[in-house]
Design a protein around this motif. Sequence first.
Motif, PDB file in Angstrom:
ATOM      1  N   LYS A 102       0.815  -1.214   0.000  1.00  0.00           N
ATOM      2  CA  LYS A 102       0.000   0.000   0.000  1.00  0.00           C
ATOM      3  C   LYS A 102       0.854   1.272   0.000  1.00  0.00           C
ATOM      4  N   CYS A 103       2.029   1.169   0.602  1.00  0.00           N
ATOM      5  CA  CYS A 103       2.902   2.353   0.673  1.00  0.00           C
ATOM      6  C   CYS A 103       3.690   2.569  -0.617  1.00  0.00           C
ATOM      7  N   ILE A 104       4.009   1.477  -1.320  1.00  0.00           N
ATOM      8  CA  ILE A 104       4.808   1.567  -2.547  1.00  0.00           C
ATOM      9  C   ILE A 104       3.854   1.605  -3.740  1.00  0.00           C
ATOM     10  N   HIS A 105       3.785   2.719  -4.395  1.00  0.00           N
ATOM     11  CA  HIS A 105       2.849   2.883  -5.498  1.00  0.00           C
ATOM     12  C   HIS A 105       3.392   2.230  -6.775  1.00  0.00           C
ATOM     13  N   PRO A 106       2.514   1.861  -7.707  1.00  0.00           N
ATOM     14  CA  PRO A 106       2.971   1.272  -8.972  1.00  0.00           C
ATOM     15  C   PRO A 106       3.833   2.253  -9.760  1.00  0.00           C
ATOM     16  N   PRO A 107       4.703   1.755 -10.627  1.00  0.00           N
ATOM     17  CA  PRO A 107       5.573   2.640 -11.429  1.00  0.00           C
ATOM     18  C   PRO A 107       4.747   3.544 -12.351  1.00  0.00           C
ATOM     19  N   VAL A 108       5.252   4.755 -12.539  1.00  0.00           N
ATOM     20  CA  VAL A 108       4.661   5.717 -13.480  1.00  0.00           C
ATOM     21  C   VAL A 108       5.698   5.981 -14.569  1.00  0.00           C
ATOM     22  N   PHE A 109       5.268   5.978 -15.829  1.00  0.00           N
ATOM     23  CA  PHE A 109       6.179   6.141 -16.960  1.00  0.00           C
ATOM     24  C   PHE A 109       5.974   7.528 -17.567  1.00  0.00           C
ATOM     25  N   VAL A 110       6.966   8.395 -17.419  1.00  0.00           N
ATOM     26  CA  VAL A 110       6.886   9.782 -17.889  1.00  0.00           C
ATOM     27  C   VAL A 110       7.745   9.910 -19.137  1.00  0.00           C
ATOM     28  N   GLU A 111       7.108  10.236 -20.256  1.00  0.00           N
ATOM     29  CA  GLU A 111       7.833  10.293 -21.517  1.00  0.00           C
ATOM     30  C   GLU A 111       8.810  11.469 -21.534  1.00  0.00           C
ATOM     31  N   VAL A 112       9.981  11.218 -22.087  1.00  0.00           N
ATOM     32  CA  VAL A 112      11.011  12.247 -22.248  1.00  0.00           C
ATOM     33  C   VAL A 112      11.037  12.667 -23.714  1.00  0.00           C
ATOM     34  N   ILE A 113      10.859  13.951 -23.947  1.00  0.00           N
ATOM     35  CA  ILE A 113      10.873  14.473 -25.312  1.00  0.00           C
ATOM     36  C   ILE A 113      12.232  15.089 -25.591  1.00  0.00           C
ATOM     37  N   SER A 114      12.882  14.647 -26.650  1.00  0.00           N
ATOM     38  CA  SER A 114      14.185  15.180 -27.029  1.00  0.00           C
ATOM     39  C   SER A 114      14.124  15.673 -28.461  1.00  0.00           C
ATOM     40  N   THR A 115      14.649  16.889 -28.671  1.00  0.00           N
ATOM     41  CA  THR A 115      14.683  17.428 -30.035  1.00  0.00           C
ATOM     42  C   THR A 115      15.780  16.755 -30.864  1.00  0.00           C
ATOM     43  N   ASP A 116      16.696  16.072 -30.177  1.00  0.00           N
ATOM     44  CA  ASP A 116      17.827  15.460 -30.885  1.00  0.00           C
ATOM     45  C   ASP A 116      17.527  14.045 -31.356  1.00  0.00           C
ATOM     46  N   SER A 117      16.483  13.437 -30.820  1.00  0.00           N
ATOM     47  CA  SER A 117      16.248  12.029 -31.134  1.00  0.00           C
ATOM     48  C   SER A 117      14.753  11.753 -31.203  1.00  0.00           C
ATOM     49  N   GLN A 118      14.366  10.886 -32.115  1.00  0.00           N
ATOM     50  CA  GLN A 118      12.980  10.449 -32.211  1.00  0.00           C
ATOM     51  C   GLN A 118      12.755   9.165 -31.417  1.00  0.00           C
ATOM     52  N   GLU A 119      13.816   8.649 -30.754  1.00  0.00           N
ATOM     53  CA  GLU A 119      13.726   7.410 -29.987  1.00  0.00           C
ATOM     54  C   GLU A 119      12.920   7.653 -28.716  1.00  0.00           C
ATOM     55  N   GLU A 376       6.046  24.959 -33.567  1.00  0.00           N
ATOM     56  CA  GLU A 376       6.161  25.535 -34.912  1.00  0.00           C
ATOM     57  C   GLU A 376       5.738  26.996 -34.928  1.00  0.00           C
ATOM     58  N   PHE A 377       4.632  27.314 -34.254  1.00  0.00           N
ATOM     59  CA  PHE A 377       4.199  28.715 -34.180  1.00  0.00           C
ATOM     60  C   PHE A 377       5.221  29.558 -33.414  1.00  0.00           C
ATOM     61  N   TYR A 378       5.744  28.996 -32.327  1.00  0.00           N
ATOM     62  CA  TYR A 378       6.745  29.712 -31.524  1.00  0.00           C
ATOM     63  C   TYR A 378       7.962  30.068 -32.380  1.00  0.00           C
ATOM     64  N   THR A 379       8.389  29.113 -33.211  1.00  0.00           N
ATOM     65  CA  THR A 379       9.547  29.343 -34.082  1.00  0.00           C
ATOM     66  C   THR A 379       9.235  30.379 -35.156  1.00  0.00           C
ATOM     67  N   GLU A 380       8.089  30.232 -35.823  1.00  0.00           N
ATOM     68  CA  GLU A 380       7.726  31.144 -36.903  1.00  0.00           C
ATOM     69  C   GLU A 380       7.502  32.567 -36.407  1.00  0.00           C
ATOM     70  N   MET A 381       6.958  32.707 -35.180  1.00  0.00           N
ATOM     71  CA  MET A 381       6.584  34.025 -34.649  1.00  0.00           C
ATOM     72  C   MET A 381       7.644  34.605 -33.728  1.00  0.00           C
ATOM     73  N   ALA A 404       6.092  21.469 -23.899  1.00  0.00           N
ATOM     74  CA  ALA A 404       6.391  22.682 -24.680  1.00  0.00           C
ATOM     75  C   ALA A 404       7.659  23.382 -24.224  1.00  0.00           C
ATOM     76  N   GLN A 405       8.152  23.056 -23.021  1.00  0.00           N
ATOM     77  CA  GLN A 405       9.346  23.758 -22.530  1.00  0.00           C
ATOM     78  C   GLN A 405      10.602  23.391 -23.309  1.00  0.00           C
ATOM     79  N   ALA A 406      10.467  22.473 -24.246  1.00  0.00           N
ATOM     80  CA  ALA A 406      11.587  22.235 -25.162  1.00  0.00           C
ATOM     81  C   ALA A 406      11.843  23.462 -26.017  1.00  0.00           C
ATOM     82  N   SER A 407      10.807  24.307 -26.194  1.00  0.00           N
ATOM     83  CA  SER A 407      10.952  25.532 -26.991  1.00  0.00           C
ATOM     84  C   SER A 407      11.223  26.752 -26.136  1.00  0.00           C
ATOM     85  N   CYS A 408      10.528  26.869 -25.006  1.00  0.00           N
ATOM     86  CA  CYS A 408      10.726  28.037 -24.141  1.00  0.00           C
ATOM     87  C   CYS A 408      10.484  27.633 -22.692  1.00  0.00           C
TER      88      CYS A 408
END
Length: 927
Positions: A102-119, A376-381, A404-408
Amino acid sequence: ESGVNDLITPCHEYKSFAIAAELNKNQLQSKFACEVIRFASACMNIRTNGTIHFGIMDSVEDRGWKHGQIIGVKVKEREYYVDALDYIEKCFSENVQEIARKCIHPPVFVEVISTDSQEQRFVVEVDIEPTSSLVKNRFFEVYLPKYNEGSQKVTLTKDRALYQRLGPKSEPVKHNDLATFIQGLQDRDAQREKAELSSAEVHTEIAQNLGRKLSILLNDGKSYMDNSLRYILVTNRCEKDNLNYINFLMHLNIFCVFDFDEDSNVSGLYRKYKEHHATRSYFLQDFSNESKTGNPPSQKHLCLFDQTSWIFCNGRSDFHGDEKPCDENTWIRTKKKYLKKAITRICDEILPKGSFIVLFLLLSPVQKPLVDTFQEFYTEMNGTEYIVCIAESRENYGKWANLAQASCSIETLEQCSIVGMKLSHVDATIQTMLPSTAQPRHLPVSTRGLCTLPSLEEEKLFSLEILCVDQCDDIKLDLLTEKEIQEIDQNFYRGRKIIWENFWLADKRRCGEIIEREACKDASKLLDDILRGSGLNYSVAKLKIFHHPGSGGSTIARQVLWKRRKDLRCAVIKASYSPATVCKHALEFRDYEEKEISHCLPVLLLIEDYDEDYLEELRNELMDAVATRKINSPRPYFILMCCRRSNDPERLCKASPLDTVAVTHKLTDSEKSLFRTKLEKLKQKDVKPEFILTFVLMCEEFNETYVRDFVGHILQGIDHSSRDTCLMRYVALLNFYVPNSYVSLSHCEAFLGLGVYTERKSRAYDFKSHLSEQARMIFIELRESTTYISSVRIIHCLVAKEILHQLSGNEPQSQLAMTLLFGREEFIKFIRDLFIRRDKKSRGDNTDTLFSPFIEHVCKAEDCEKAIAVLKAAYELLGKDPFFAQQLARLHYNNEKFKDAEHWAGVAKFHLPNDSYILDTEGQVYR
C-alpha cells in the motif's frame, strides 16, 4: 536529489539505470526491485514521502552528463517494471508485506521528449507514501534481491537490513544504533501524524487576476474586443458538457482552426461553429499544399474575411479512406512536415505579424502533435508575444507545458497562459468584452473573471438584493431623456434613498458626481483591513456604520458596495425574511459557479436599520454553517456591513473603533468645499474649474486644448520672477520627464528660504502661506500622515508639461536643469532619470528613444553642445557618476566627436571596468 524535508514533501533519489534497462528480464527486475525496496524501506522507516526516479543521472562519473540530468531509459515492456514489485513479498517480513504494497505505489512512466532524437524514452518513477495509519508502531527490515552472474539466478541478501534516509541517500542503520533507532519510532509517528494534519488544512491562496490577464492577452493589450485582430484557434477534443461554454468562439474573428480532435469531422465543436459561420474544411496535407489529391486553398481565398478555414489535424488517421490509421511515430515522420508547411504559409505568406493571435484552447488531455503545433508557431513568430493558452484543467496544462518547454521556459509559458479558470468563466468574461448591448448579468469569481447569473438563479435567492458587476447595464442609456436623468438625480438630493441608477449615471457621466465623504473612505479602509485578516480572524466579520439621521450613512454604505462589486460578491439583505432563509441564500450566493468552495470570494452583505437580536441570530446561523465546512481561511466568509441610525454615533465608534465608522451632520473642511460646489451645480449648473481641478480635468479627459487653456487661465497674471513660480518650473520639469517623481517638502522649503519648524502643523501652514494662489492650485501634497506634508508634485504630468511650456518662456530647459542640480540624495534618482532614462515601448512608453527624452529635447530645441554641457555639469555635481560619463561617450560618438567619445568611455570604464554596458559603449566608439 534531496533528503527529508517536512515528511509530506517527497525526498528524491535518482538512478541513471542506463545499463540495467538494456539487460534481460530477470536482471532488470532484480536491479529495479533492489533500488525501489531499499529506497522504500528508508522512506517508510523515517515516515517521509519519497520518489525514486529511474532515467536521471545519479553520478558525475559518466563524462558528458551532469548530475540530475534527464536522459530517460528505453522501456521494452512496462510489465517488467510493474511485475518487479512482486519482490515485495519476498523481501519484506510477512507481517508488513500488505502494508508495503500500500505504501509503494505502482511505477509511473513519464515520456522524455528530445529534439535530438525520435527514440522513445521514459523516466520511470515510483512514489512511496507511508501514511501514519499504515506504518504506525512498525519498522521495515528488508532483504535485497541480487542477480548472480555465475548461477544466472536471483538471490536475496543473507541478512535483513533496516534502511534510513541520510541526506540524499538510503543507508542501512548501523547495528550499534538499531535499538536507539527503533525507540525513536514513536516520535517519528507523532511527527508524521502532525505533518498529515497540517497538509490536510486548506491554505487559501490569493487568486491571480485571471480576468484582467485574459482581457489583456486576448486583445493585445486592449480591454475591449474589436475586429482589428484575427485569431488562429488550436484545440483538441471538446467534451459534450463544454459545448455550452464555448459561445465566445462564435464571436471571435477566427481565421482558421487547427483541430486535433481524433473524430473532429463529426465533433460538437465543429458542428456548433458551422451553425453560426460559413466554414471551409481541409485536411492538413491539403492546406499545406502537400496533397496530390487535395484541393489547397489559394492565398487570395484565404485573405477573404467571410469564411473560416477548419483544418483537420487528426493524428491517428491519414484522412483518406483507402489508407490505414497511423500510429504516433507515423505522425512524427509525416504529419509534422505538413504542419510546418501549413504554419509557414499562414505566418509568412498570408497574415502579417501583429495582425493575429494564436489561441491554444486545451479542452482535453494533450497529445504531442498539439505541442508540435505550439513549437512551430513559436519558431515562426519568434516567441510568445502573440500566443495565448487557455486551460481549465491544471493537469492538461501541466502536461502541455512540460512538453512545450523544449521551446521556451515554463515561466514564459505561464506569462501567456490562463490556467485554472473555469471555461464558463472564460466564456462569460470574454462575452463582456464584445461590442454587444444585450448582455446577461454577471458576478465576480475567485479567478478574477466573471460568471453569468441567469434570472432564474437570481430569483431563487429572493432574500437578497444582489448587486452585479454590470448592474444597470441593461438600461438603454440612449433612450433615457434628459428630464428622466435629471429626475433620478434630483430625487436623491431631495432626500430619497440613493439607488443604483444614481451611481451608474454618475459613472456614465450623465449626471453629477456622488460626493464621497471621509466616512466612506474610512469604511473602505476598515473593509480592507478585514479582508487582509487584520485583527481577530472571524469567519463572519462585522463592519458597523452608525449615522445621524439624514447625514448620508445609507449612501456611504451603498457607495462601499458599489465600489467593491467587481472584486467581492455584494448584496443587500431583505430583513423581512428569517435569518435561516437569509443564511441559506447567502451560502448559495457565495458558492454559485465556483469550482472550489475553499477559494470563493468573500460576500459583503449590507443590512440596514436592523434589530440587534435579528443581527445576532443571522450571524450565528452563518458562523454555524461555515463551521461545518471545516475550512481555514485568513479572510472571512461573510462581512456583515451593519448600517443604523444613531443620535450619538461618535460614542458608539469610540466604543469599538476597529470595526465602526461614525457619520455625523458635521462636515470637514474638504467636505464643506464639496457640498458647496455641488450646491452651486444644482442651483446654477455653472461650475468654476478652480474649485474642482482634477475632477474637471478628468471629465474633459485631459484634452490637450482644454489643458492648455486651463493652465493659461490659472497662470494669468502670475509673477514670473517670484521664487514659488521658479519652484513650479523645476517641479514641472521633473514631473513631466520623470514619471511618478516628486520633490520633498524640505527641498521646497529650502528653495523658498523658509526656516525649519519643529511643529508639524505650523510647518505645513507656513509652506502653504508662502505659495501664490496659482501654486496652491497647481501643487498636490503627498502626505505621510494627516498632518505632515512630505512632498509635492504637479496634479498631473500633462499639466506639468503645459506649465513647463508656458512658464519657461525663452529660458532653455538645459539652463533650468542646471539650476535644478541643487538636490540631495532622496531625489537624486529622479535627477539621474531625467538625464539617463530612455523611453522604451517594452515598458509602456510611447516611443523608443536613443537618449533620455530631456536630452533629446535639448539636442533638438537647442543644440548638441548644450546637451553635452548639462551632462558634464551633472557628472561633476552628482559625484562623478560613471553612467553620466557613459552617456557623454554615447552623445559624442553619435555626433561623430570620436576623440571626446573615447575620452568619456575611458572615464566610465575607469570607474566600472567590468560593467558590460560600459564596455559595449567603448566597443561602439571603436566601431
